[in-house]
Design an enzyme around this catalytic site. Sequence first.
Site, short mmCIF file in Angstrom:
data_model
loop_
_atom_site.label_atom_id
_atom_site.label_comp_id
_atom_site.label_asym_id
_atom_site.label_seq_id
_atom_site.Cartn_x
_atom_site.Cartn_y
_atom_site.Cartn_z
N LYS A 69 178.13 35.88 41.96
CA LYS A 69 178.30 34.48 41.74
C LYS A 69 179.83 34.16 42.42
O LYS A 69 180.71 35.17 42.26
CB LYS A 69 178.63 34.02 40.54
CG LYS A 69 178.17 32.44 40.27
CD LYS A 69 178.31 32.17 38.55
CE LYS A 69 178.13 30.88 38.28
NZ LYS A 69 177.93 30.51 36.82
N SER A 144 174.67 27.05 35.96
CA SER A 144 175.26 26.97 37.09
C SER A 144 175.23 28.13 37.92
O SER A 144 175.26 28.27 39.02
CB SER A 144 176.91 26.70 36.70
OG SER A 144 177.26 27.95 36.06
N SER A 168 174.46 29.22 31.77
CA SER A 168 174.55 29.24 32.94
C SER A 168 173.86 30.54 33.80
O SER A 168 173.62 30.65 34.98
CB SER A 168 175.90 29.17 33.51
OG SER A 168 176.37 27.79 33.50
#
Lengths: 481, 95, 471
Positions: A69, A144, A168
């Site tokens: 990420k 996310s 997330s």
Amino acid sequence: MNKASLTELTAFELHGLLKNGDISADEVSAAFLSEIKNKQTATNAFITVCEGAADAVNGTLAGLPYAAKDNISTKGIRTTCASRILSDYVPVYDATVIENLRGSGARLLGKLNMDEFAMGSTSETSYFGAVRNPWDVGRSAGGSSGGAAAAVAAGMVPFALGSDTGGSIRQPSSFCGVTGIKPTYGAVSRYGLIAYGSSLDQIGPVARDARSCALALSAMAGEDLRDGTSEKCEITVPAEGVSIKGKRIALPKEAFADALSAGVRECVLGAVKTLEGLGAVVEWVRLPMLEYAVAAYYIIASAEAASNLSRYDGIRYGVSVLDKSLNLDEVIVRNRSEGFGREVKRRLMLGNFALSAGYYDAYYNKALRVKALLAQDFARVFADFDFIIMPTAPGAAPKLGESLDDPLAMYLSDAYTVPINLAGLPALSMPCGLMDGMPVGAQLIGKRFADSDILAAAAAYQDATDFHMKKPSAGATEVNV
Amino acid sequence: MEINRELTAHIAALSGIRLAEAELDQMTRDLRSVIGYMDTLEALDIASVAPMSHVQERVNYTREDAVRPSIPRGDVLVNAARKTDEYVVTPKTFG
Amino acid sequence: MSLYETVVGLEIHVELATESKVFCGCSTKFGGEPNTKVCPVCMGLPGSLPRLNEKAVEYALRAGLALNCEITRNAKFDRKHYFYPDLPKAYQISQLYLPLCVNGYVDITGKRVNIREIHMEEDAGKLVHDLWTDETLVDFNRCGVPLIEIVTQPDMRTADEVVETVRAIRAALAALGVSDVKMQEGSMRVDVNLSVREFGHEFGTRTEMKNINSLKSIARAVAGESKRQIELIETGKKITQETRRWDDNKDTSYAMRVKEDAHDYRYMPDPDLSPFLITEEQLTHIRRTQPELPEAKRLRYPKEYGLSAYDTDILISERTLCVLFEGAAEITRKPKDTANWIIGEVLSILKERGEPADELSLDKDKFARIITLVADGAINRAAGRRVLRALLDSDIDVDAYVKQNGLEAIGGASVVDDAVKKVVAANADSVAKFRSGSEKVFGFLMGQVMKELKGKGDPAALKKALEEALL
């Protein structure tokens, strides 16, 4: 073995083949890089691709490719947090997890798209455009860590690193039909994870199945001298034929109330049935503080975000206006106003409100009291049970563009995941069915540092089912290209 | 809690953010909705519960007083928008 | 007699003398090239995290115990937020809710000054103004150097009391070795909170004065600000609560510009730092290993060494003097002599050279050797002074220096007797006067003998020989 089939294997399976020398690390990387090229336009899962990053050594993950990420610091590789303000930021140091994974021989293929600064539940707040769900590119991949879940679901990497502050990792895993674990708070070093809510953030792996997650996590977890909140933690990869016979599983009544869609209820209760069939003992319990978790979470997370993000002023790093006639205040305000998107601003405002003079006790401190009670609720249940099971999200992936205009509705959809972060517990999401053709996840929660136990339980479930092996139809990612 | 434009503007200033007129209205509405929801906590009479700032059990996670290498100055300056060979250049503090 | 009373409280920032910074491993050494003692942690790069330096906690505890504080057993760190380019995270890690030390005091002449709290925090960086390019430059080297902030109650009423309080705190911290406490280098920074009021009235509006760089300027700043406030009151004007910057060259202060919203610091517990518990064992250990404080020395020196209260006060005012005295006295076994040499000789040489006593570094063995040589009559006092000056200049070998410079006292009986004989023969008049009862001339005759010996005679031996010759 042809290239196309390599990318359909789990990380755990690839690991076995690599270890036996049946395939080479370069072969594996090449196959996934080619899949990244094929699927990037459709999914927008990546922000940066690092082609040819090949410094494989011997190690537990030797030759296994992955992506991280884009809020995890990578030396020499742009790390943007999907924000305009960091869109040209190139870190001078590696996060501890990146070092650990490199040390174990894993290869970094790129940086994954996400909600800006991990604030969002749909990966639509990214400065680099929304992530699209490989199962239906008209839908959100969740957030996310939408890029992480989408990349794994689309076969672009065998595993990915996400971060989870209030769901997330788990919620996008649920929406994309993959397995993802948020480890116990303190199990994985946060050094190099660009902070959103420091008391809640954890890095964790997303992969097709629990064994792959365990394999990746075993190389990531453990005490780090640079993170004063990290602790010793050993992860065991679930053995073949692992059993959950006699394990006690709690089902919280509050989590199966009205807000839950019928489809999700059916899938999750189906998973419960399967677990019972495998010998687990299931009972209903009460978690009365659950209903206050979202309010407490958004106060605490926003307050910490407001604090953590105050450093972005464009002076030491980040995008800045260069007009020399502007004074300090003007430069800071302009850089921040132009550099942050709407959702980030909203949370900075909420957080600064909760911390500001006169409101601290009524909001921030009160939220910390709710957190204490919530942790007690969980401790009470865990005195009698090994696991808690509940939905990961109230529904399946929403259509793109549906969620952004009503922030409160979006926050409320995190009701099943945020309590876990407040209490610092480990939890994973595993695929447990389809609803109107879209994946649904069940959330398995454990005691602090029982990460290996929930992974073992998930592996037992996945040994008996094949929801985790279901893949989006090949055509889905080619729609609208 | 009553959220009005003045409060929103004050919080924006604290946050180092400028909101245009239209944004100010929208933000005020958003805050009103979310903070209104947070006010559900008012129903809880929990003043006697100690606030929990940390979940971890571990305390005193300190380090030894030992000097470790710093990073090269080039790395300190590399990402700065404005810099000299030795310093980060910052906008004028006043004026 | 003035109608007004000055009320002063102090906020004293002290840099702790750890090797590495409070939350990272960068060096705390003063000076050096800009931006070379910096890492991701102290420059607040995204994703970096703090780790607490255990030595900084120990030093803060030592300071707290020395200043008679209660110790908070479950202390925490909080974040204090404001935007400024010398503060790279835009928050300072400090302690608001649970400071490490509370409710202490320091005693000065005739009164007790209470200490509200001592908390730990991190230092900020330095802004440098480049006059050539008219740009503001940032140096992050000082970012993250450990500080304690000592906050007193508004218990002082005069400039003298303020100076005495600062002196006492400085001497205690120096004795502990927890800080360099150098005001010029900024390792001790004293901010003065001052208000005036008519006697018997409520406290007035206070101002905070920064940028005070020496004990002398503290006294002047207190006097100056007190005068300014009284003038405002007497001309019917209001005093504004503000931060002012003291300008030592102009002997006056200026209001500093501050941003409007700057005062809402939005403190919150720092989630990155685990709580720390101060245990009884830890405190016991620190108490047991706590260096002796000036207050204890004040009692011990007269008792153990037979020093006067006056000499004791001079010695305990500087840690360097105590160290030198105790070290040298142990070797010479002549504590009074040793004290006299420090107070009479060392300090007057330093004064004459304008060198501060807190930077004195004198080898105790060599210093003791000088005292012993003089006491034994191997060199005379004047020669001893000369050796001392040389030792203050450079690291000489005392005995070699005496020899090279021919400073040995001439004590051989025959040489002295010859000189005495010669002087007696050449000064028949004076000798006669002495013998007829004029003792004054003895000194003159001594001087003549010393001259004959080129100043190198041992006065005691000379005196004895001369007395015998004159009988």
